[in-house]
Design an enzyme around this catalytic site. Sequence first.
Site, PDB file in Angstrom:
ATOM      1  N   HIS A  79      -9.906 -17.641  34.254  1.00 51.55           N
ATOM      2  CA  HIS A  79      -9.012 -18.422  33.385  1.00 51.55           C
ATOM      3  C   HIS A  79      -8.021 -19.199  34.235  1.00 51.55           C
ATOM      4  O   HIS A  79      -7.585 -18.705  35.278  1.00 51.55           O
ATOM      5  CB  HIS A  79      -8.247 -17.493  32.429  1.00 51.55           C
TER       6      HIS A  79
ATOM      7  N   ASP B 294     -13.543 -14.899  25.604  1.00 49.86           N
ATOM      8  CA  ASP B 294     -14.913 -15.214  25.189  1.00 49.86           C
ATOM      9  C   ASP B 294     -15.932 -14.172  25.624  1.00 49.86           C
ATOM     10  O   ASP B 294     -17.101 -14.270  25.276  1.00 49.86           O
ATOM     11  CB  ASP B 294     -15.316 -16.587  25.757  1.00 49.86           C
TER      12      ASP B 294
END
Length: 440
Positions: free
Chosen positions: A313, A371
Amino acid sequence: MANKNRRPNNKFAKLSLNNKTFKLPIYNSTQGESVIDISKLHSQAKIFTYDPGFTSTASCESKITFIDGDKGILRYRGYDIEELAIKSDFIEVVNLLIYGDLPNKEQLIKYKKLISRHTLLHEQIINFFQGFRRDAHPMAMMVGVMGALSSFYQDSLDINDPHQRQEATRRIIAKSSTIGAMAYKYSIGQAFVSPKNNLSFSENFLHMCFSNTAEEYKISPILAKAMDTILILHADHEQNASTSTVRLAGSSGANPFACIAAGVSSLWGPAHGGANQAALEMLEEIGSSKNIKKYLSKAKDVNDPFRLMGFGHRVYKNYDPRAKILKKICKKVLNHVGIKNDPILKLAIDLEKIALKEKYFIEKKLYPNVDFYSGIILRAIGFPPEMFTVIFAIARTAGWTAQWTEMSEDPIQKIGRPRQLYTGNKSLKYGLKRSKKNTR
Ligand code: CMC
């Protein structure tokens, strides 16, 4: 509301350039990093800053969402995501994001009614759907139909009218779930199911997706709660790619439906919201724990485009707090739907365990993101992978509209217009130079 002189401060950064010194104001945030204001830099020093991907650039001031990527903290309007996920529901979170405070009981009941009375779509949108190919990705339908709302709801396009802005916001949030469910129904060749406004937002979405003209879907409270939690966790995430897209589109004065359609487009990419579909497909491709090492080698190979989907991320350099919550919910949902010892969940847990021990992932601080586990839950609820990003988009309409509203009310807001480092040709005379090979 913000005012133009909102930043009294006496802290400056100094930039020395060509024997001149430029003083750049520093503004403190309430929490997290401060910013250096470079907005006057070009007019004073005739130089731009260069930051591809905005890795060091704050594009706006915001009071909505706070992330501490090193500690793995996510807060909406000051409330920890862990607490909201347990104690709140999606529409309360929408209200919190947009208006800044948790509503009281009466306000929440009123707000839920206001949202739910917009769940229906104009009948002609049904005809609009008939134009899509049956095998179209549901996100393609989301992008198209979201933008098309601006042709149907022309009484809420005036971005300078606060009442119309609120009306557009409510329409976008309510109708996104109906559009998402219609896209699903269309892709599986079933008739659309009308919304039922006595249901909660999440229950209604499950009903529109899984009831059919012959049978009513029996909504399980456990699955409805899981759905609601997924929506809460995806509702906002400060200035990510799709939110910045919405803000940038909105900065030109484009209407709200067009801005949100732009956000849906940006979300679709596999580096962003499309990663939930890609993560599940990746797990299916890996197939078994014995193949993990092979795929981790691919992920580490600079010459291989393969990346571990659902990992890494821009902001989190620690475990994504949303992934932590989802990992916990996985087992509960799988047990509830009767999936014992799901091989995909086992593979995901094994993959995470092995990856987090590898030097590459430790050094680069790559952890599971939102996710990684969401697809396993959504698949257990009954959704095909193509619907995962649609569900992300439905949830994110909350954040997009909250951020768009904040931008619309910000007197400092101007059209977004980045500059560039030009490295192309200098002035050429037309016709003197021709390429021998003009294709790529
Ligand atoms: N697998 C393997 N290597 C990775 C991964 C990954 N998933 N993510 C980052 N890296 C490496 C990358 O190759 C780079 O290495 P180097 O420094 O040697 O060039 C380093 O880690 C930093 O990565 P980056 O791409 O420069 O970082 P970024 O902040 O630009 O990208 C990201 C963030 C999310 C796009 C990226 O981590 C990624 O592609 N992850 C997989 C896709 C994914 O799961 N996306 C969902 C993000 S969370 C939901 C959302 O908010 O949309």
